[in-house]
Write an enzyme that holds these catalytic residues in place. Sequence first.
Site, mmCIF file in Angstrom:
data_model
loop_
_atom_site.group_PDB
_atom_site.id
_atom_site.type_symbol
_atom_site.label_atom_id
_atom_site.label_comp_id
_atom_site.label_asym_id
_atom_site.label_seq_id
_atom_site.Cartn_x
_atom_site.Cartn_y
_atom_site.Cartn_z
ATOM 1 N N MET A 200 63.139 -29.996 43.589
ATOM 2 C CA MET A 200 61.794 -30.473 43.932
ATOM 3 C C MET A 200 61.823 -31.083 45.330
ATOM 4 O O MET A 200 60.943 -31.876 45.685
ATOM 5 C CB MET A 200 61.308 -31.492 42.901
ATOM 6 N N GLY A 201 62.809 -30.716 46.141
ATOM 7 C CA GLY A 201 62.877 -31.230 47.512
ATOM 8 C C GLY A 201 63.398 -32.656 47.557
ATOM 9 O O GLY A 201 64.070 -33.106 46.633
ATOM 10 N N HIS B 119 69.185 -34.374 49.010
ATOM 11 C CA HIS B 119 70.265 -35.292 49.385
ATOM 12 C C HIS B 119 71.593 -34.555 49.189
ATOM 13 O O HIS B 119 71.608 -33.364 48.825
ATOM 14 C CB HIS B 119 70.186 -36.583 48.565
ATOM 15 N N HIS C 182 72.128 -32.273 46.197
ATOM 16 C CA HIS C 182 71.574 -30.907 46.250
ATOM 17 C C HIS C 182 72.479 -30.002 47.092
ATOM 18 O O HIS C 182 72.704 -28.843 46.748
ATOM 19 C CB HIS C 182 70.171 -30.921 46.864
ATOM 20 N N LYS D 67 73.301 -34.332 36.391
ATOM 21 C CA LYS D 67 72.699 -35.664 36.267
ATOM 22 C C LYS D 67 71.577 -35.636 35.228
ATOM 23 O O LYS D 67 71.448 -36.535 34.422
ATOM 24 C CB LYS D 67 72.166 -36.139 37.609
ATOM 25 N N SER E 271 66.783 -38.299 44.118
ATOM 26 C CA SER E 271 65.699 -38.402 45.106
ATOM 27 C C SER E 271 64.906 -39.686 44.917
ATOM 28 O O SER E 271 64.306 -40.202 45.849
ATOM 29 C CB SER E 271 64.759 -37.206 44.983
HETATM 30 O O1 PAF Z 1 65.621 -31.198 38.339
HETATM 31 C C1 PAF Z 1 64.635 -30.901 39.058
HETATM 32 O O2 PAF Z 1 64.610 -31.131 40.265
HETATM 33 C C2 PAF Z 1 63.429 -30.231 38.399
HETATM 34 O O3 PAF Z 1 63.226 -30.706 37.107
HETATM 35 C C3 PAF Z 1 63.517 -28.696 38.427
HETATM 36 C C4 PAF Z 1 64.682 -28.184 37.590
HETATM 37 C C5 PAF Z 1 63.644 -28.196 39.854
HETATM 38 C C6 PAF Z 1 62.228 -28.105 37.819
HETATM 39 O O4 PAF Z 1 61.094 -28.506 38.523
#
Ligand code: PAF
Length: 285
Positions: free
Chosen positions: A35-36, A39, A42, A155, A192
């Site tokens: 979801m952007g 960090h 990711h 996580k 995030s």
């Molecule tokens: O973990 C996340 O960032 C969200 O729940 C995901 C898996 C991208 C779905 O929107």
Amino acid sequence: MSAKPIIVFKKISDMRRAVAQWRAAGESVALIPTMGALHAGHVSLVEASRAHARRAVVSIFVNPTQFAPNEDFSAYPRTFEADLAKLADAGCDGCFAPAPAEMYPHGFSTKVIPRGPALAGLEDRFRPDHFAGVAQVVAKLLNQAQADCTFFGEKDFQQLAVIRRMAADLDIPTRIFGVATLREADGLAMSSRNVYLSAEERAQAATLSRVLRESAEKIAAGAAVGDVTARAGREIEAAGFVLDYFEARHAESLAPVASRAEGPIRLLVAARLGRIRLIDNWAVG
Ligand code: PAF
């Protein structure tokens, strides 16, 4: 050295075409849904994908259907340009960043209702519709990308179990990988939402991972599971958190466990510090 340029796909059809071309050229493709507000955690997913796929596509979509009305959808951190720079530095090949109307066009009417691990009595007790939203958007992303493999952080441990179950049940042909949580120097799991913590809360926040680690060590050394989890909950509350749960669960089924004889154990915690809700988990042994 300048980073490799990253292709931004706004349309499902553009991403699909690129993935199909890579695969036609014999290159395997990884999808990393996010979801952007990216960090280092990711980036570690992108790095983990390198062992399994030649190409990496990260999706960035703040999915409205997984937020309850009282949650932080509109305030969720959005840092798209900085995210793209991080992905380019990480050598990522593509970023899928659809608008909400591309994901949920007018007339969209289908729900995915996960059961099994989605009803484990953990996050679902506090966020009743959350996993339906996650399963819906992840089912779409997996179908849209048609990647060989897909990477998620451990996580969100219950989320990972829900997604594994959903992908298996719906015969979605991608391999799902869970990647170990990346932590700050004091043990706090990277998230995030950590940017919301005040300096004082940030200092307290590492209590969760410390209590998880110590509890896992005690259980591994033979202490009774119920005693350890009860004591851990009290310790977290004494540190100023409002505790939602501290549970020992079977690492695969997420069923409650009373002893190590019942299989591999995962400890899972959720607790609130001021306005911020933190979750984390730890393997025993
Ligand atoms: O973990 C996340 O960032 C969200 O729940 C995901 C898996 C991208 C779905 O929107």
